[in-house]
Each structure stands twice: as C-alpha cells, then as structure tokens.
Design an enzyme around this catalytic site. Structure first.
Site, PDB file in Angstrom:
ATOM      1  N   ASP A 191       0.869  -1.175   0.000  1.00 54.01           N
ATOM      2  CA  ASP A 191       0.000   0.000   0.000  1.00 54.01           C
ATOM      3  C   ASP A 191       0.912   1.233   0.000  1.00 54.01           C
ATOM      4  O   ASP A 191       2.122   1.142   0.236  1.00 54.01           O
ATOM      5  CB  ASP A 191      -0.958  -0.011   1.196  1.00 54.01           C
ATOM      6  CG  ASP A 191      -2.183   0.854   0.928  1.00 54.01           C
ATOM      7  OD1 ASP A 191      -2.130   1.692   0.010  1.00 54.01           O
ATOM      8  OD2 ASP A 191      -3.194   0.721   1.638  1.00 54.01           O
TER       9      ASP A 191
HETATM   10  C1  NOJ Z   1      -4.045   3.870   0.089  1.00 54.28           C
HETATM   11  C2  NOJ Z   1      -5.207   2.929   0.224  1.00 54.28           C
HETATM   12  O1  NOJ Z   1      -5.155   2.270   1.471  1.00 54.28           O
HETATM   13  C3  NOJ Z   1      -5.274   1.890  -0.874  1.00 54.28           C
HETATM   14  O2  NOJ Z   1      -6.441   1.159  -0.732  1.00 54.28           O
HETATM   15  C4  NOJ Z   1      -5.201   2.563  -2.208  1.00 54.28           C
HETATM   16  O3  NOJ Z   1      -5.344   1.618  -3.230  1.00 54.28           O
HETATM   17  C5  NOJ Z   1      -3.881   3.275  -2.299  1.00 54.28           C
HETATM   18  N1  NOJ Z   1      -3.809   4.300  -1.267  1.00 54.28           N
HETATM   19  C6  NOJ Z   1      -3.650   3.917  -3.658  1.00 54.28           C
HETATM   20  O4  NOJ Z   1      -4.463   5.005  -3.817  1.00 54.28           O
END
Ligand code: NOJ
Length: 748
Positions: free
Chosen positions: A283
């Site tokens: 993430d």
């Molecule tokens: C953080 C989020 O937790 C995740 O779900 C997302 O896909 C990413 N950012 C990218 O935007």
C-alpha cells in the site's frame, strides 16, 4: 551500440509475441527479457510512483520521475489516467533501454466515469451477477482511459463501522464476502488478461486491515490465527481462486508484524499455500512506514524486510529503488528474490499484451465511446435500485396501507433535508469528479421531479446542513412540511465522512439532522426518511418513531432515479444489510456470527452475571441480512431430507416461502448453520447459502438448499480445515435473526 540494442529490443519483443513457431511460454519470454536486464532495471520494475497529472500541465509534476522512467527505473505508475496521458507517459517508458511498458494503476473502486453504488451498498444487493457487471463496466471505462490495473476489490471483512473503510468492502460476513470478492475479480478481469477491456484486479488489503483496533484506520491488528483463517482470509482466498492478478498488502501490523513485511501472509500463505502466481504491491508508502511501526530501523532495512517477506512492488516509498541494489550487492537480499518478484511483474505485463503493444489501452476512440455510454448509466441505475434497503414501513394510524410506496397521484410532496438536491455527495468516497457531473448525476429532487412530472407540486426546504449545529432552518422546513401530503426527508453523511482515514467515534446522524426529523415528525404528516451514508449509522429515535425508512447509502451517478423508482413502487426494494447496524457505539464490534459464551444472555431481560451490558442491549438495531419489501414474505415448513448424514452424503434443506402481500417482490432466502459442539467453539450462526427468488403477489414456492460435509468445515486449533461429527442446527429465514430452525447429525 546502445542505440542498436534499443532498436533490436523492439523487434525482439515483437518476435517473442508473434512468432508462433517459437510457441514460447510466457515464462520463457519473461526469462528471455530478464537475461538482458541489469540489476537496476530489474529493481525499477519493482518501483511504483504516483503520477499526479493535470489536464493541461506536465504529466508528472516531478520531472525527476520522468528521468527515472527513461532510465527504466519505474515499473508502474498510479493516478495517471486518460488515453492521452497514459500514452504520453508510456512514450517516455519506450525511450528506456529495455522499453518495458509501464503499468498504470488507479483506484477504480465503484466505477470510473459512471459511478456505481459504493461497494458496501452493492453488497446489500446480494446479487452476484449485478455486482460482477458493475465491476465489468468500471473496467470497460477505465481500460478505455488507459488504465491497466485497479486497486480493487477491497475484500477486508469489517465488523466495526467506526472504521471508515467499511464503505469499500462487502461487510461482515466471510461467506457473502467471498462470493462478492470473486464476482468483482471476474468483473474487472472480464474474459481474461490480454483483452483490452480487462483490467487487473488487486485484492486488498492483505490482511486483517478491517480489524484495526478501535475501528481507527491504519491501526494495529491483533487476532488469533484461528480468526484470521476463519473470518478474515476467506474472501482473499476466493479472490485468488478467481484469478486476481495482484494483491496489495496492508498498512496495519498483524500480531506485531507489519503486513508489508509479513512473510507468513505473503510468502507462506498467499504464494505458498494458495499458489498465487501474480504479484503483491505494497500500500502507499507501506514499506517505508515499517520504520514508524518500529519494525525497520531505516528505509534500507524496510526494503530488505519487505522484499524478503514477499512484497514484489513498492508503492511510493522509494525504499526499493533506493536500497535494493546495494542490499543485493551486500548479499542481504538474494538475486533470486529479485528475479522472482520481477518475473511475477513481467509475467503480468506479458499477459496484458503490453510487450506486444504498450499503447493498446491508450485509445482515444475507445475512450470517447465509453465516455457517454448510456448502457453503463442504465446498469448503474439498476444496481442502485438493488442496493437500497427498506428498514421500516409501517401503517399510519387509521390507514389500511403502509406509507411506502407513495401513490403517484400525490398532489403535494415536500422534500426536506440537506441531501435532497445533493449531486456529488451521491457519489461517495473513492469516486472521480468529472467536469460535467452537474448534468450527469441525478439528485433525489430531479429523480422525483422526473417521476411526477407536472402532476404534483414539489416543495423544498433544506432544514439544516449535514453537520450544522444550528436549527435556524427548522421553522421553514416545518412550515413547508405542513403544506404537503407527504414528506420525504433526505439526510446522511457528506461523501468525505466515510472512507480512507475517515474513522469516526460518533456514528449518529451528523449534526442536528435527527432533530430535524423530530421536528418534522411532530407535524403529524406521513414521513419517509432516506439515509444516504457510507457506513451503518445510528438513528434510534428515527427507527422508533418514523414510519418509513430507506437506507440509500451512496448510490452513484443515477442515485436520484433509483431512489424515485423505489419511493413510487416502480422497484420493490430487495436489499439486505451486509453489516449489522449498531444501537450504540458502545456495542462495537457487533456482528451476527459471534460465539456463545459461558454466560450467554437469553434476551435483554437476562443481564445479571451474563455476557451483557448493564446499560445497553446486546442486540443490534438491525441485524445482518435484514431488509424489508413492500410485500410480505412468510416462511413455513422447514424440512430436512434426512436427520443424519455421513461425510459422503448430502442433505436437502427446504422451506416454503409465500408472498402474502399485495406486490410482486424479490426475497433473499438465507441459510445459516450452527455446529452445536466442536473441538473449538463455533459461531451461533454462519451463513452457508442464500437464494434470491422472485415471487408474484400470492405466490408460494419451496426453496431448497443442499448441505454437504464441506459446508460444515472449520479451522481447528491446529489450523486444519476439518468437519467433526455431531449435531448441527439449520436455520432458514429472511435475515440472520428471524429464522425457522431444525437440526441434523453428521455421523462417521
Ligand atoms: C491507500 C489505500 O489504502 C489503498 O487502498 C489505495 O489503493 C492506495 N492508497 C492507492 O491510492
């Protein structure tokens, strides 16, 4: 010399792709490419950057990223979309020595151009075909805008609505969640990678993210391995089995090990036991955040821990690009670890057909076609109707019919509340704002207006804003209500109140909205309350006093049309809650598939020395699986085809469902099982099946389910997935609370 290598690489990829005589497998093609790559270029493939873009400005705000792309130090970008933008960036990648195409990822969570209901709302439809179709359309639109990869579905089980990300998943149940996970993966990936309308799915957040302590986003997760395997992992396993191309790890630590550096999750379970062949992305910044967790001393250590644990791609923390090469040279990361990750990433690029044509997704004609695709809007409306849940529909004193549906010959109707004329609020979190949204999004006001035409007078008052503390608008709202035959009140959350980093400790209707409802109810006019929100909210006064309540979540671009269809009976509501709705925050987490305790309370009158609260019911306001219809379904005559089975046998469970109301309707008939005694305690009920049946008014049918020993399996204390002989209760009903019950034995 370099130029010559570059030129020949073009023909080399082409040769790899088109020469049938060679019949090279993708693995062989990947190997051939990897043999030509330097260590730095390999690590580049494991590096993902954000690519802020702007319609008229530079493609990446940060020119340094463009240079890195040219050097082959970037494998994927996120937040770059549009056929033009992706093409421009891909052209830069084509200037790199190896000419390996970039992957473009984006959070296409519930639609791209056409916004569908939030995933939690769609889960309320319990309609796998519709959910798959919604993902398919999101993929069609996104792929036409150059996107190869969506960071969806989020398949985290969520038992605590304080956690803002509940809106993005399928709710609290592992069985329903697994079916939905598979449906979404299939929807996004369509007929398979390699088709230009298929985007790679990404099952996230692996794993346990939904169990963040206190419902606080990014917080720690501490759970038994039993609970992990039994409750939280099944939807991930289903996503992997459905062919999800990628997984994303999570921000949380799981039992002390941050997910990005968690070898047990990534290598042992996902890539090992489940034989997952895709790649895992971190993430955003998650690899680097292991320093904040106190797990890695610095970014070099973070890179080492994450890559050795099985995380193939680093999203935006730069730990990999900055340190992996030195770590390999110092012998702290094996070359085979890098090769393994790179080959997983390249395999997907080959499967997507990007080596053959890096621009195949960046097609302006296709983008135009999808931009105003009317069929997509129709599907969004269908999905929105199916997602609405009718929570209450009482008769008013002296009336022979309930408040809903509203008779279309109504003369004066008042629409009151902060969300009546809302547009973008209907889209909810994780949605895109397009310049022409004002024209495309249908507000509740517009939906009702279209439905009623000139035949009725529509009155409006805002009453208050969503988070207002002032009651100054109440007098006008009450005066407006007094003029009407019926009053619709539209309240709820702003679209940014539930989502990532939107944990809330107070789940009551925000501001003075419930006070507005009280003031309107005091007018004595028939009241219908519509609640638009991203999570289960608390509205006990409304639930007790207002005769009709529709939970309308955030329904997307066609919200107002769908709501109007339901209000006036053109669609008979059929949604069922995918999450328990709490009575108070103090109950959280509250979920239907809990264990019995040694001191189980029989009911709310049985509290003394029981597992109960002295000051609060233990029951939710609305249970999992709950949802009414304009008609009434009754259940009778539950039967089992036999009273005992052996593991090789199957058992038929059946029930009669009768539509004894005045409307045709659709019912979701739910089957739950309880293992009465086992070597580890078992939930009081577990959803094991459901069937959706459409019944005409007055019609009656027999609904059947087959039960086999496979449905009785669970993880024992050794984490073996087994069934044990003994007694089982079977429940069939309209929700997890209102059921008929019978029992059988599993014998050796
Ligand atoms: C953080 C989020 O937790 C995740 O779900 C997302 O896909 C990413 N950012 C990218 O935007």
């Amino acid at each position: 010399m370099l130029k010559r290598i570059c030129l020949s690489l073009f023909s080399f990829y082409h040769f790899l792709m088109i020469c049938p005589a060679q019949q090279k497998t993708i693995d062989q093609k990947v190997d051939s490419v990897m043999q030509l790559m330097t260590l730095e270029e390999k690590i580049g493939q494991m590096n993902q950057y954000n690519g802020d873009w702007d319609a008229t400005g530079p493609i990446t705000k940060d020119g340094e990223k463009q240079n890195q792309i040219k050097k082959g130090y970037v494998g994927a970008m996120l937040n770059v979309s549009g056929a033009g933008h992706t093409r421009a960036l891909q052209e830069i990648a084509m200037q790199s020595r190896m000419k390996i195409p970039l992957l473009f990822g984006q959070d296409v969570i519930h639609g791209y151009r056409t916004i569908f209901p939030i995933p939690l709302a769609e889960a309320a439809s319990w309609d796998m075909e519709a959910i798959q179709k919604s993902a398919r359309i999101g993929a069609l639109e996104a792929a036409a805008a150059g996107i190869h990869w969506t960071f969806a579905p989020m398949v985290d089980i969520a038992r605590d609505p304080r956690w803002g990300r509940v809106m993005e998943g399928a709710g609290e149940d592992p069985f329903l969640g697994s079916l939905i996970a598979a449906a979404r993966v299939k929807g996004f990936q369509g007929k398979g990678l390699g088709n230009t309308d298929a985007v790679m799915a990404c099952a996230k957040h692996f794993a346990g993210y939904g169990a963040a302590v206190g419902g606080r986003d990014y917080n720690s997760v501490d759970m038994s391995l039993w609970q992990l395997h039994e409750i939280y992992l099944p939807p991930f396993k289903a996503a992997a089995a459905a062919g999800a191309a990628t997984f994303m790890n999570a921000f949380n630590d799981l039992n002390g090990i941050p997910a990005a550096g968690n070898k047990y999750l990534q290598t042992d379970i996902l890539k090992g036991r489940w034989d997952f062949k895709g790649f895992i992305v971190s993430d955003w910044g998650g690899v680097g955040e292991m320093i904040n967790h106190g797990y890695a001393k610095n970014s070099e250590e973070a890179a080492r821990l994450a890559v050795n644990a099985g995380c193939d791609m680093d999203m935006e923390s730069r730990s990999y690009i900055n340190h992996l090469a030195n770590l390999v040279k110092a012998g702290k990361v094996g070359m085979q670890v890098i090769d393994e990750s790179v080959s997983r990433i390249l395999r997907k690029k080959f499967e997507m057909g990007l080596f053959d044509d890096p621009f195949r997704f960046s097609d302006t004609n296709r983008e135009k076609e999808q931009w105003d695709n009317q069929a997509n809007l129709v599907a969004a409306k269908e999905m929105a109707k199916k997602s609405i849940v009718l929570l209450k529909n009482d008769h008013l004193p002296g009336q022979s019919t309930p408040v809903l549906p509203i008779d279309r010959s109504v003369k004066k109707i008042a629409l009151i509340g902060p969300l009546v004329k809302a547009k973008s609020e209907n889209l909810g979190f994780w949605s895109f704002d397009w310049p022409d949204d004002e024209n495309r999004i249908v507000s509740l006001w517009e939906g009702v207006q279209k439905k009623l035409g000139k035949g009725a007078t529509m009155l409006y008052a805002q009453g208050c804003d969503i988070t207002d503390t002032s009651r100054l608008g109440f007098a006008a709202a009450v005066a407006t209500a007094m003029l009407a035959d019926i009053v619709i009140v539209s309240v709820g959350e702003r679209r940014d109140m539930t989502g990532e980093a939107k944990s809330r400790s107070d789940l009551h209707l925000p501001g003075v909205q419930e006070k507005l409802i009280q003031a309107l109810q005091a007018t004595g006019k028939p009241l219908v309350v519509m609640i638009s929100a991203g999570r289960p909210l608390i509205f006990n006064w409304t639930a007790e006093h207002v005769p009709a309540i529709l939970y309308t979540w955030w329904l997307g671009t066609k919200a107002g049309d769908a709501m109007a269809d339901v209000l006036f009976g053109d669609y008979n509501p059929s949604g069922k809650l995918p999450m328990s709705f709490p009575l108070a925050e103090g109950q959280l987490p509250v979920y239907y598939n809990h264990f019995n305790t040694g001191r189980q309370a029989k009911d709310d009158n049985d509290r003394m020395y029981r597992s109960a609260y002295t000051d609060l019911s233990i029951y939710p306001a609305f249970p999992f699986g709950f949802g009414l219809s304009y008609t009434h379904f009754s259940y009778s005559d539950i039967q089992l085809s036999r009273s005992s089975i052996r593991p090789v046998d199957s058992l038929r469970a059946s029930v009669t469902v009768t539509n004894n109301g005045k409307f045709d309707g659709k019912e979701t008939v739910q089957l739950y099982i309880h293992d009465l005694f086992a070597s580890v305690v078992r939930p009081v009920k577990e959803l094991k099946g459901f069937k959706q049946v459409a019944l005409k008014a007055g019609e009656k049918i027999r609904v059947e389910f087959m039960i086999t020993a496979a449905d009785l399996r669970f993880y024992n204390d050794q984490l073996q997935y087994i069934y044990e002989p003994g007694a089982f209760e079977v429940f069939i009903g309209t929700n997890s609370r209102d059921v008929l019950k019978t029992a059988f034995q599993l014998v050796e």
